[in-house]
Design a protein around this motif. Structure first.
Motif, PDB file in Angstrom:
ATOM      1  N   ASP A 123      81.763   1.166 100.843  1.00  0.00           N
ATOM      2  CA  ASP A 123      81.018   0.598  99.717  1.00  0.00           C
ATOM      3  C   ASP A 123      81.913   0.192  98.551  1.00  0.00           C
ATOM      4  N   TYR A 124      83.141   0.726  98.518  1.00  0.00           N
ATOM      5  CA  TYR A 124      84.058   0.411  97.419  1.00  0.00           C
ATOM      6  C   TYR A 124      85.052  -0.695  97.787  1.00  0.00           C
ATOM      7  N   GLY A 125      84.908  -1.224  98.997  1.00  0.00           N
ATOM      8  CA  GLY A 125      85.794  -2.295  99.430  1.00  0.00           C
ATOM      9  C   GLY A 125      87.087  -1.810 100.052  1.00  0.00           C
ATOM     10  N   ASP A 126      87.242  -0.481 100.239  1.00  0.00           N
ATOM     11  CA  ASP A 126      88.450   0.065 100.855  1.00  0.00           C
ATOM     12  C   ASP A 126      88.319   0.041 102.376  1.00  0.00           C
ATOM     13  N   VAL A 127      89.391  -0.347 103.058  1.00  0.00           N
ATOM     14  CA  VAL A 127      89.373  -0.418 104.515  1.00  0.00           C
ATOM     15  C   VAL A 127      89.569   0.971 105.099  1.00  0.00           C
ATOM     16  N   LYS A 128      88.648   1.395 105.954  1.00  0.00           N
ATOM     17  CA  LYS A 128      88.716   2.689 106.624  1.00  0.00           C
ATOM     18  C   LYS A 128      89.343   2.499 108.002  1.00  0.00           C
ATOM     19  N   ILE A 129      90.554   3.076 108.192  1.00  0.00           N
ATOM     20  CA  ILE A 129      91.307   2.830 109.421  1.00  0.00           C
ATOM     21  C   ILE A 129      91.414   4.065 110.316  1.00  0.00           C
ATOM     22  N   GLU A 130      91.062   5.228 109.791  1.00  0.00           N
ATOM     23  CA  GLU A 130      91.266   6.459 110.555  1.00  0.00           C
ATOM     24  C   GLU A 130      90.520   6.476 111.892  1.00  0.00           C
ATOM     25  N   PRO A 131      89.246   6.028 111.948  1.00  0.00           N
ATOM     26  CA  PRO A 131      88.558   6.042 113.259  1.00  0.00           C
ATOM     27  C   PRO A 131      89.272   5.205 114.314  1.00  0.00           C
ATOM     28  N   TRP A 132      89.843   4.067 113.901  1.00  0.00           N
ATOM     29  CA  TRP A 132      90.560   3.219 114.861  1.00  0.00           C
ATOM     30  C   TRP A 132      91.843   3.903 115.322  1.00  0.00           C
ATOM     31  N   PHE A 133      92.591   4.541 114.420  1.00  0.00           N
ATOM     32  CA  PHE A 133      93.811   5.225 114.810  1.00  0.00           C
ATOM     33  C   PHE A 133      93.519   6.351 115.794  1.00  0.00           C
ATOM     34  N   ASP A 134      92.426   7.067 115.591  1.00  0.00           N
ATOM     35  CA  ASP A 134      92.037   8.123 116.533  1.00  0.00           C
ATOM     36  C   ASP A 134      91.744   7.533 117.914  1.00  0.00           C
ATOM     37  N   GLU A 135      91.050   6.392 117.933  1.00  0.00           N
ATOM     38  CA  GLU A 135      90.681   5.758 119.203  1.00  0.00           C
ATOM     39  C   GLU A 135      91.905   5.223 119.942  1.00  0.00           C
ATOM     40  N   VAL A 136      92.803   4.533 119.240  1.00  0.00           N
ATOM     41  CA  VAL A 136      93.948   3.929 119.915  1.00  0.00           C
ATOM     42  C   VAL A 136      94.945   5.005 120.354  1.00  0.00           C
ATOM     43  N   GLU A 137      95.021   6.137 119.628  1.00  0.00           N
ATOM     44  CA  GLU A 137      95.872   7.234 120.069  1.00  0.00           C
ATOM     45  C   GLU A 137      95.345   7.828 121.380  1.00  0.00           C
ATOM     46  N   ARG A 138      94.021   7.969 121.474  1.00  0.00           N
ATOM     47  CA  ARG A 138      93.429   8.465 122.714  1.00  0.00           C
ATOM     48  C   ARG A 138      93.721   7.506 123.867  1.00  0.00           C
ATOM     49  N   PHE A 139      93.592   6.199 123.609  1.00  0.00           N
ATOM     50  CA  PHE A 139      93.866   5.199 124.644  1.00  0.00           C
ATOM     51  C   PHE A 139      95.332   5.289 125.072  1.00  0.00           C
TER      52      PHE A 139
END
Length: 363
Positions: free
Chosen positions: A33-49
């Protein structure tokens, strides 16, 4: 692109991982909501991959390079082995992220075609925001409770759009229309719209017209945020032949009679029934059957388009349309091309008797 990145790109491409990975990244990296990009969920996913596929990546690199090249590979002036070590998944997932940058630049990221692959409602919201952003608008998924009925908020050409997204296996009803109309007032938007992979009930269409809410299949997004405008959008881009004509055919005596007889025959399968549609299982086979009669070929084709959009991406083994009227050969081929089987007159009875025989044998 570095040499090792080239082989990683080739591995991901040959195994058809690039597109789903790029879609997953677009879904998991989003603005709050503040315009900040949230990247942690993607990093968790690509590390698992990376952990799951490191062995296969190393095997691919070994199979496509010489030992001399692998042992003399130099990156940034430092001697490195071509292989990714087991304890260095961060290097592999960082390289995957870099490789995706090149792929997304070529592919222009998520498209409306990708939306049909999504099964999670929250991913669907994020992907719609991504599609709209790719078309030149500013868009973000609200992603949380307290959104007041708005799943995506977009601005395009100084016009604000309040959007509710519905990933449904059945037609969208009044509730979505009511909620997005209220959200438009709350956010002081210019337009309210509901976007879905499915279709809309008759009452939802009537209410949307009353409340000035746009109803779109997700394949129509480009008509709003591309070169089109709200004036160019109909409830379904293939329904220009007249929505009223389709609804008239659905409530015609012929369709009602066909629906009644079909219901009687299919009762032993205990089908799920919605208006003129039946969903049931015969053994391991799941079937979708719709009843529709119209002697106007344009109206009939429009209904075929509707069924295709309604069932596209759903895991039915058979998609069937019963009708009492004669069907032109071109229309029959058109339905077959979309994966819908047409049955008329005697062929309907033959099909139903065949189903019953299978059921009796299984008993």
């Amino acid at each position: 692109m570095a040499l090792r990145d080239f082989f990683l790109y080739s591995y991901l491409s040959e195994n058809a991982y690039l597109k789903p990975l790029s879609l997953k990244r677009s879904q998991l990296m989003h603005k709050d909501d503040y315009g900040d990009v949230k990247i942690e969920p993607w990093f968790d996913e690509v590390e698992r991959f990376a952990q799951d596929h490191s062995f296969d990546v190393n095997y691919y690199i070994k199979a496509n390079t010489t030992s001399e090249l692998r042992n003399r590979y130099v990156v940034y002036g430092a001697h490195l082995n071509f292989h990714y070590e087991n304890d260095k998944f961060s290097t592999l997932y960082s390289d995957i992220d870099s490789v995706l940058d090149a792929f997304i630049e070529d592919e222009n990221s998520t498209t409306t075609d990708d939306l049909s692959l999504i099964t999670d409602p929250y991913e669907y919201e994020r992907a719609i925001a991504e599609v709209i952003s790719n078309l030149g608008a500013e868009a973000r998924a609200t992603q949380g409770s307290g959104d007041q009925g708005a799943d995506v908020i977009a601005t395009y050409a100084d016009v604000n759009y309040i959007i509710q997204c519905k990933l449904y296996s059945k037609p969208v009803g009044n509730k979505a229309v009511q909620e997005v109309a209220a959200a438009k007032q709350f956010y002081e938007g210019d337009y309210a719209m509901v976007v879905t992979n499915s279709s809309f009930t008759k009452s939802a269409r009537m209410l949307a017209e009353k409340l000035d809410v746009l109803l779109l299949h997700h394949s129509q997004i480009e008509q709003i945020f591309g070169e089109g405008s709200t004036d160019s959008v109909t409830v379904n881009s293939n329904e220009s032949c007249s929505y009223e004509a389709v609804m008239g055919a659905l409530s015609s005596p012929e369709t009602e009679r066909l629906k009644k007889h079909t219901s009687e025959f299919l009762s032993i399968f205990e089908p799920t029934v919605s208006e003129n549609m039946f969903v049931f299982d015969v053994g391991d086979c799941s079937s979708f059957v719709a009843c529709f009669a119209s002697h106007d070929d344009d109206v009939f084709r429009t209904y075929i388009d509707y069924l295709f959009k309604l069932t596209d991406g759903l895991s039915y083994d058979e998609k069937i349309l019963f009708t009492l009227n004669d069907v032109e050969s071109d229309t029959s081929r058109y339905a077959e091309h979309l994966g819908i089987r047409l049955f008329t007159d005697e062929k309907i009875l033959d099909y139903l008797h065949e189903l019953i025989a299978i059921h009796v044998n299984e008993e």
